[in-house]
Design a protein around this motif. Structure first.
Motif, PDB file in Angstrom:
ATOM      1  N   GLU A   3       0.845  -1.197   0.000  1.00  0.00           N
ATOM      2  CA  GLU A   3       0.000   0.000   0.000  1.00  0.00           C
ATOM      3  C   GLU A   3       0.880   1.247   0.000  1.00  0.00           C
ATOM      4  O   GLU A   3       2.019   1.210   0.447  1.00  0.00           O
ATOM      5  CB  GLU A   3      -0.884   0.039   1.248  1.00  0.00           C
ATOM      6  CG  GLU A   3      -1.834  -1.134   1.359  1.00  0.00           C
ATOM      7  CD  GLU A   3      -2.669  -1.087   2.630  1.00  0.00           C
ATOM      8  OE1 GLU A   3      -2.902   0.026   3.165  1.00  0.00           O
ATOM      9  OE2 GLU A   3      -3.090  -2.149   3.093  1.00  0.00           O
ATOM     10  N   TYR A   4       0.311   2.328  -0.479  1.00  0.00           N
ATOM     11  CA  TYR A   4       0.957   3.622  -0.315  1.00  0.00           C
ATOM     12  C   TYR A   4       0.471   4.201   1.008  1.00  0.00           C
ATOM     13  O   TYR A   4      -0.723   4.281   1.257  1.00  0.00           O
ATOM     14  CB  TYR A   4       0.610   4.572  -1.462  1.00  0.00           C
ATOM     15  CG  TYR A   4       1.570   4.444  -2.617  1.00  0.00           C
ATOM     16  CD1 TYR A   4       2.795   5.100  -2.605  1.00  0.00           C
ATOM     17  CD2 TYR A   4       1.262   3.644  -3.709  1.00  0.00           C
ATOM     18  CE1 TYR A   4       3.685   4.976  -3.652  1.00  0.00           C
ATOM     19  CE2 TYR A   4       2.147   3.512  -4.763  1.00  0.00           C
ATOM     20  CZ  TYR A   4       3.357   4.182  -4.730  1.00  0.00           C
ATOM     21  OH  TYR A   4       4.242   4.045  -5.762  1.00  0.00           O
ATOM     22  N   ARG A   7       2.688  10.020   4.436  1.00  0.00           N
ATOM     23  CA  ARG A   7       3.653  10.376   5.469  1.00  0.00           C
ATOM     24  C   ARG A   7       3.874  11.874   5.427  1.00  0.00           C
ATOM     25  O   ARG A   7       3.994  12.459   4.370  1.00  0.00           O
ATOM     26  CB  ARG A   7       4.972   9.646   5.202  1.00  0.00           C
ATOM     27  CG  ARG A   7       6.036   9.960   6.215  1.00  0.00           C
ATOM     28  CD  ARG A   7       7.369   9.339   5.801  1.00  0.00           C
ATOM     29  NE  ARG A   7       8.410   9.643   6.742  1.00  0.00           N
ATOM     30  CZ  ARG A   7       9.042  10.809   6.836  1.00  0.00           C
ATOM     31  NH1 ARG A   7       8.745  11.795   6.024  1.00  0.00           N
ATOM     32  NH2 ARG A   7       9.970  11.004   7.731  1.00  0.00           N
ATOM     33  N   SER A   8       3.934  12.476   6.601  1.00  0.00           N
ATOM     34  CA  SER A   8       4.264  13.894   6.655  1.00  0.00           C
ATOM     35  C   SER A   8       5.561  14.061   7.432  1.00  0.00           C
ATOM     36  O   SER A   8       5.968  13.176   8.174  1.00  0.00           O
ATOM     37  CB  SER A   8       3.140  14.686   7.333  1.00  0.00           C
ATOM     38  OG  SER A   8       2.954  14.219   8.651  1.00  0.00           O
ATOM     39  N   GLY A   9       6.193  15.190   7.247  1.00  0.00           N
ATOM     40  CA  GLY A   9       7.419  15.463   7.977  1.00  0.00           C
ATOM     41  C   GLY A   9       8.613  15.557   7.053  1.00  0.00           C
ATOM     42  O   GLY A   9       8.501  15.351   5.850  1.00  0.00           O
ATOM     43  N   MET A  14       4.905  12.919   1.667  1.00  0.00           N
ATOM     44  CA  MET A  14       4.945  12.034   0.517  1.00  0.00           C
ATOM     45  C   MET A  14       4.119  10.782   0.773  1.00  0.00           C
ATOM     46  O   MET A  14       3.718  10.511   1.896  1.00  0.00           O
ATOM     47  CB  MET A  14       6.392  11.641   0.200  1.00  0.00           C
ATOM     48  CG  MET A  14       7.086  10.945   1.354  1.00  0.00           C
ATOM     49  SD  MET A  14       8.877  10.663   1.195  1.00  0.00           S
ATOM     50  CE  MET A  14       9.188  10.533  -0.486  1.00  0.00           C
ATOM     51  N   ASN A  15       3.879  10.034  -0.275  1.00  0.00           N
ATOM     52  CA  ASN A  15       3.263   8.721  -0.177  1.00  0.00           C
ATOM     53  C   ASN A  15       4.364   7.690  -0.317  1.00  0.00           C
ATOM     54  O   ASN A  15       5.154   7.734  -1.270  1.00  0.00           O
ATOM     55  CB  ASN A  15       2.216   8.524  -1.276  1.00  0.00           C
ATOM     56  CG  ASN A  15       0.985   9.347  -1.016  1.00  0.00           C
ATOM     57  OD1 ASN A  15       0.481   9.375   0.089  1.00  0.00           O
ATOM     58  ND2 ASN A  15       0.494  10.014  -2.045  1.00  0.00           N
TER      59      ASN A  15
END
Length: 124
Positions: A3-4, A7-9, A14-15
């Protein structure tokens, strides 16, 4: 399944593709398996069917996914489950992404039919 995961940070949002366990829904890092159910062709057509691929942590999660496969793809219907370590799966996938089956003069690739779990009353 693969799965994708959003994500943050840092360094940026991004995925990220990841292996997510189909039993506990946590990321599989390190020891894990890719598992699926398959039938063997009847010898005349050499066509076989297979389920989608599933991912699990080794141990309890793997046994839970195996039980799900047995419920959706019963041995009484000619199904058997198979598995591979994630590391070995990735090696084969990497090789096959750069080497076409059609270019393999020594291999014989058989027709197959992908069956979704929904055709067996299961959940995807």
């Amino acid at each position: 399944m693969i799965e994708y995961v959003a994500r943050s940070g840092p360094p940026e949002a991004m995925n990220c593709p990841a292996f997510i366990c189909d039993a506990c829904r946590q990321q599989v890092v390190g020891a894990g398996i890719v598992t699926w159910a398959t039938t063997v062709g009847d010898g005349r057509s050499r066509t076989h069917s297979q389920s989608p691929l599933y991912v699990a942590h080794k141990g309890d999660c793997g046994r839970k996914v195996e039980a799900m496969l047995h419920a959706c793809y019963p041995s009484s219907g000619g199904w058997m489950d198979l598995w591979d370590d994630i590391g070995d799966f990735l090696k084969q996938l990497t090789h096959n992404s750069a080497n076409a089956f059609a270019d393999d003069a020594e291999g014989e690739y058989h027709q197959h039919h992908l069956e979704g779990a929904h055709t067996h009353g299961g959940k995807q």
